[in-house]
Design an enzyme around this catalytic site. Structure first.
Site, PDB file in Angstrom:
ATOM      1  CG  ASN A 211      25.196 -27.766  46.794  1.00 38.37           C
ATOM      2  OD1 ASN A 211      26.121 -28.249  46.147  1.00 38.37           O
ATOM      3  ND2 ASN A 211      25.161 -27.800  48.118  1.00 38.37           N
ATOM      4  CB  ALA A 276      32.143 -29.619  51.488  1.00 40.54           C
ATOM      5  CG  ASP A 280      24.545 -21.757  53.748  1.00 40.14           C
ATOM      6  OD1 ASP A 280      25.618 -22.206  54.191  1.00 40.14           O
ATOM      7  OD2 ASP A 280      24.479 -20.982  52.784  1.00 40.14           O
ATOM      8  CE  LYS A 290       6.358 -39.567  47.352  1.00 35.33           C
ATOM      9  NZ  LYS A 290       5.768 -40.326  46.274  1.00 35.33           N
ATOM     10  N   PRO A 306      25.262 -26.184  61.185  1.00 37.13           N
ATOM     11  CG  PRO A 306      26.412 -28.059  61.947  1.00 37.13           C
ATOM     12  CD  PRO A 306      25.065 -27.613  61.437  1.00 37.13           C
ATOM     13  CG  ASP A 307      30.251 -21.821  58.737  1.00 36.34           C
ATOM     14  OD1 ASP A 307      31.321 -22.415  58.484  1.00 36.34           O
ATOM     15  OD2 ASP A 307      29.815 -20.895  58.043  1.00 36.34           O
ATOM     16  CB  ILE A 308      32.060 -27.573  58.725  1.00 31.48           C
ATOM     17  CG1 ILE A 308      30.741 -28.344  58.724  1.00 31.48           C
ATOM     18  CG2 ILE A 308      33.232 -28.491  59.002  1.00 31.48           C
ATOM     19  CD1 ILE A 308      30.550 -29.254  57.528  1.00 31.48           C
ATOM     20  CE  LYS A 338      30.672 -16.263  51.983  1.00 30.83           C
ATOM     21  NZ  LYS A 338      30.344 -16.969  50.768  1.00 30.83           N
ATOM     22  CE  LYS A 342      31.746 -18.768  56.523  1.00 39.06           C
ATOM     23  NZ  LYS A 342      31.263 -20.025  55.926  1.00 39.06           N
TER      24      LYS A 342
HETATM   25  O1  C5P Z   1      29.305 -18.891  54.228  1.00 41.75           O
HETATM   26  P1  C5P Z   1      29.470 -19.690  52.970  1.00 41.75           P
HETATM   27  O2  C5P Z   1      28.640 -20.918  52.953  1.00 41.75           O
HETATM   28  O3  C5P Z   1      29.348 -18.921  51.703  1.00 41.75           O
HETATM   29  O4  C5P Z   1      31.029 -20.128  53.021  1.00 41.75           O
HETATM   30  C1  C5P Z   1      31.569 -21.050  52.160  1.00 41.75           C
HETATM   31  C2  C5P Z   1      32.688 -21.790  52.830  1.00 41.75           C
HETATM   32  O5  C5P Z   1      32.265 -22.242  54.104  1.00 41.75           O
HETATM   33  C3  C5P Z   1      33.130 -23.026  52.072  1.00 41.75           C
HETATM   34  O6  C5P Z   1      34.507 -23.202  52.313  1.00 41.75           O
HETATM   35  C4  C5P Z   1      32.306 -24.145  52.704  1.00 41.75           C
HETATM   36  O7  C5P Z   1      32.961 -25.394  52.617  1.00 41.75           O
HETATM   37  C5  C5P Z   1      32.236 -23.666  54.154  1.00 41.75           C
HETATM   38  N1  C5P Z   1      30.996 -24.020  54.856  1.00 41.75           N
HETATM   39  C6  C5P Z   1      31.025 -24.887  55.916  1.00 41.75           C
HETATM   40  N2  C5P Z   1      29.895 -25.195  56.619  1.00 41.75           N
HETATM   41  C7  C5P Z   1      28.715 -24.626  56.296  1.00 41.75           C
HETATM   42  C8  C5P Z   1      28.664 -23.722  55.231  1.00 41.75           C
HETATM   43  C9  C5P Z   1      29.800 -23.449  54.541  1.00 41.75           C
HETATM   44  O8  C5P Z   1      32.105 -25.434  56.207  1.00 41.75           O
HETATM   45  N3  C5P Z   1      27.646 -24.927  56.982  1.00 41.75           N
END
Ligand code: C5P
Length: 401
Positions: A211, A276, A280, A290, A306-308, A338, A342
Site C-alpha cells: 500500500n 503501520a 489485511d 513467477k 493476523p491483526d497485530i 475500531k 479492538k
Molecule cells: O482494522 P484496520 O486495519 O483499519 O485498523 C488499523 C489499525 O490496525 C492500525 O493501527 C494498524 O497499524 C493496525 N493493524 C494491525 N494489524 C493488521 C491490520 C491493522 O496492527 N493486520
C-alpha cells in the site's frame, strides 16, 4: 551549537577509527571541548598523536594512569564529561558494555559515567546481524544508551551490507539535535513499541501486494517518543525513509513477520502504537515460480492476516494501546468502532484519498478518540503532529496509571 559542551570521544579498534578524526574536528568546529579515549586496538589503526593534535589534549589510553590526579583516570574523566560518544564502537566494545566488564579504561569509564552515552557501531555486516551483537545492542538500549545505527553500503572488507559507521556529520548532527533542544521528558523511562510503514505480501518471487504508506508518521512518532525520554523500539515494514539512528530498529517485510517481531519485543512494553499500514490480507500461497501471463483474468485467493494491534490489546496485561484508522468516509463512526472492537485505549484517525494530508505527505491532521473523549489535531507537519500526539498519549497514559 556545542559550545560549553564537554565531549568524551572514545575510539575503539575498527577501520572506521580514521573517521573519528573528522568527527573530532566537527565537534571542535561546533565549539565543544573534546577529550579522547582510545582502546589498545584503536591505537593500531590511528596514532593517539593525531587525536592529541586535533583535540589539544593528551589522549587517554590506560586504566592505570600515573598522570591522573588521584591515579583514577576513569573517575576523573567520567566526572568531567557532559556526554560520552563511542565512535566507532566495535562488537567487542558492545559486548563489554552489555555485560558490565571493566578490564580497560573505556569499559570502566562506561560503568562510571552518569552522562548521556552515544554509540556508533561499526563492523562487518554479518557480525552486526549476529544475534549476540543484536542482543547486546538491545541490552544497551535498556540501559539508556543512545544508538547511532550503522549505515548500509560497501564495507572496508569489500562486502556490502549494514555495518558501516554512521557518517561523522550524522553523529555530530544527532548530538546537536539532542543536546541543544530540550523536550519535556513526559515519557521518561517508559518502553514504547511502534510499528510503521507498509507491509509487503509476496505473490510470487518478483511481485507483491502493498500500500501507499510511507512510514513518515510512525517514524516521526518514534523520534518524538525518544525525545520525550522513552526507550523506543521501531518495527518497520517497507518505508521511504533512511534507517533511523535514534532507536532500536527492526526491519520486517510481511504482516506475519511484523506480528512476530512485535511479540518478540512486547515484554515490558508500556505503550504500543500501531502506526503501520498492515496488509489485511496476503496471497494464500507464494509459489517459487513467477506467475505466468495466460488467461485474460486471474483470480487471487487471499488469506486474512493476523491483526497485530488487536492481538496486543488482547494480551493478559496489555500495554496502553494506540491504533490508527485511515478512512475515506464516516471517520468518527469507523474510528470509534475500531476503538471498541479492538479494545484500544486510543485511536488516531485521518482522512485518506483526499487532496490534503494522509499517505506519502509531510503534513497530516488527526482526530483522536478515546472512550470518553476526543481531540482534533489540525493539519501540520508530521514531526509537529507526532509531538502533539505523543503529548496526548502521555496525558491519557498518566490518567490511567
Ligand atoms: O482494522 P484496520 O486495519 O483499519 O485498523 C488499523 C489499525 O490496525 C492500525 O493501527 C494498524 O497499524 C493496525 N493493524 C494491525 N494489524 C493488521 C491490520 C491493522 O496492527 N493486520
Amino acid at each position: 551549537m556545542l559550545s560549553q559542551r564537554r565531549i568524551l570521544l572514545a575510539v575503539t579498534g575498527g577501520i572506521a577509527a580514521y573517521k573519528s578524526l573528522e568527527l573530532l574536528r566537527l565537534f571542535k568546529k561546533q565549539g565543544a571541548d573534546v577529550r579522547v579515549v582510545m582502546t589498545k586496538a584503536a591505537t593500531a589503526f590511528v596514532q593517539p598523536l593525531s587525536f592529541q593534535a586535533l583535540s589539544g589534549h593528551a589522549v587517554h589510553c590506560h586504566l592505570l594512569d600515573t598522570e591522573a590526579e588521584h591515579a583514577m583516570g576513569h573517575i576523573e574523566l567520567a566526572r568531567w564529561a557532559d556526554v560520552l560518544v563511542i565512535a566507532p564502537a566495535t562488537a567487542n566494545t558492545l559486548a563489554n558494555f552489555a555485560h558490565g566488564l571493566a578490564d580497560d579504561l573505556l569499559s570502566t569509564l562506561y560503568l562510571a559515567v552518569t552522562c548521556p552515552v552515544y554509540i556508533a557501531p561499526a563492523m562487518n555486516h554479518v557480525m552486526w546481524k549476529h544475534p549476540a551483537t543484536q542482543a547486546n545492542v538491545k541490552t544497551l538500549r535498556t540501559y539508556g544508551v543512545n544508538l547511532i545505527s550503522p549505515e548500509s553500503g560497501e564495507q572496508a572488507c569489500g562486502e556490502m551490507g549494514i555495518g558501516r559507521m554512521a557518517e561523522p556529520e550524522t553523529i555530530c548532527q544527532q548530538l546537536i539535535d539532542d543536546l541543544t533542544v530540550t523536550h519535556p521528558q513526559i515519557l521518561s523511562g517508559l518502553n514504547i513499541v511502534i510499528t510503521a510503514g507498509a507491509t509487503r505480501e509476496p505473490l510470487d518471487p518478483v511481485r507483491y501486494l502493498t500500500n501507499r504508506s510511507s512510514g513518515k508518521m510512525g517514524y516521526a512518532l518514534a523520534i518524538a517518543a525518544q525525545q520525550a525520554g522513552a526507550n523506543v523500539i521501531l518495527i518497520s515494514g517497507v518505508k521511504q525513509l533512511p534507517t533511523p539512528t535514534y532507536c532500536y530498529f527492526v526491519s520486517v517485510e510481511t504482516a506475519q513477520q511484523m506480528h512476530a517481531a512485535v511479540f518478540e519485543n512486547i515484554k515490558d512494553c508500556d505503550i504500543f502504537i500501531g502506526a503501520a499500514a498492515v496488509a489485511d490480507y496476503r496471497p494464500v500461497a507464494c509459489g517459487e515460480e513467477k506467475i505466468k501471463k495466460q488467461a485474460d483474468q486471474l483470480t487471487l485467493t487471499l488469506q486474512k492476516n493476523p491483526d497485530i494491534l488487536a492481538d496486543v490489546a488482547a494480551l493478559k496485561t496489555p500495554p496502553f494501546t494506540v491504533g490508527f484508522a485511515a478512512e475515506t468516509s464516516d471517520l468518527e463512526h469507523y474510528a470509534r468502532d475500531k476503538l471498541t472492537r479492538k479494545k484500544l485505549n486510543m485511536i488516531a484517525a485521518n482522512w485518506v484519498g483526499r487532496a490534503e494530508g494522509g499517505f506519502e505527505r509531510d503534513e497530516n491532521a488527526l482526530d483522536v478518540f478515546w472512550q470518553d473523549g476526543k481531540k482534533t489535531l489540525p493539519m501540520t507537519e508530521k514531526s509537529e503532529l507526532a509531538q502533539q500526539l505523543i503529548a496526548l498519549i502521555a496525558e491519557r497514559f498518566n490518567a490511567l496509571n
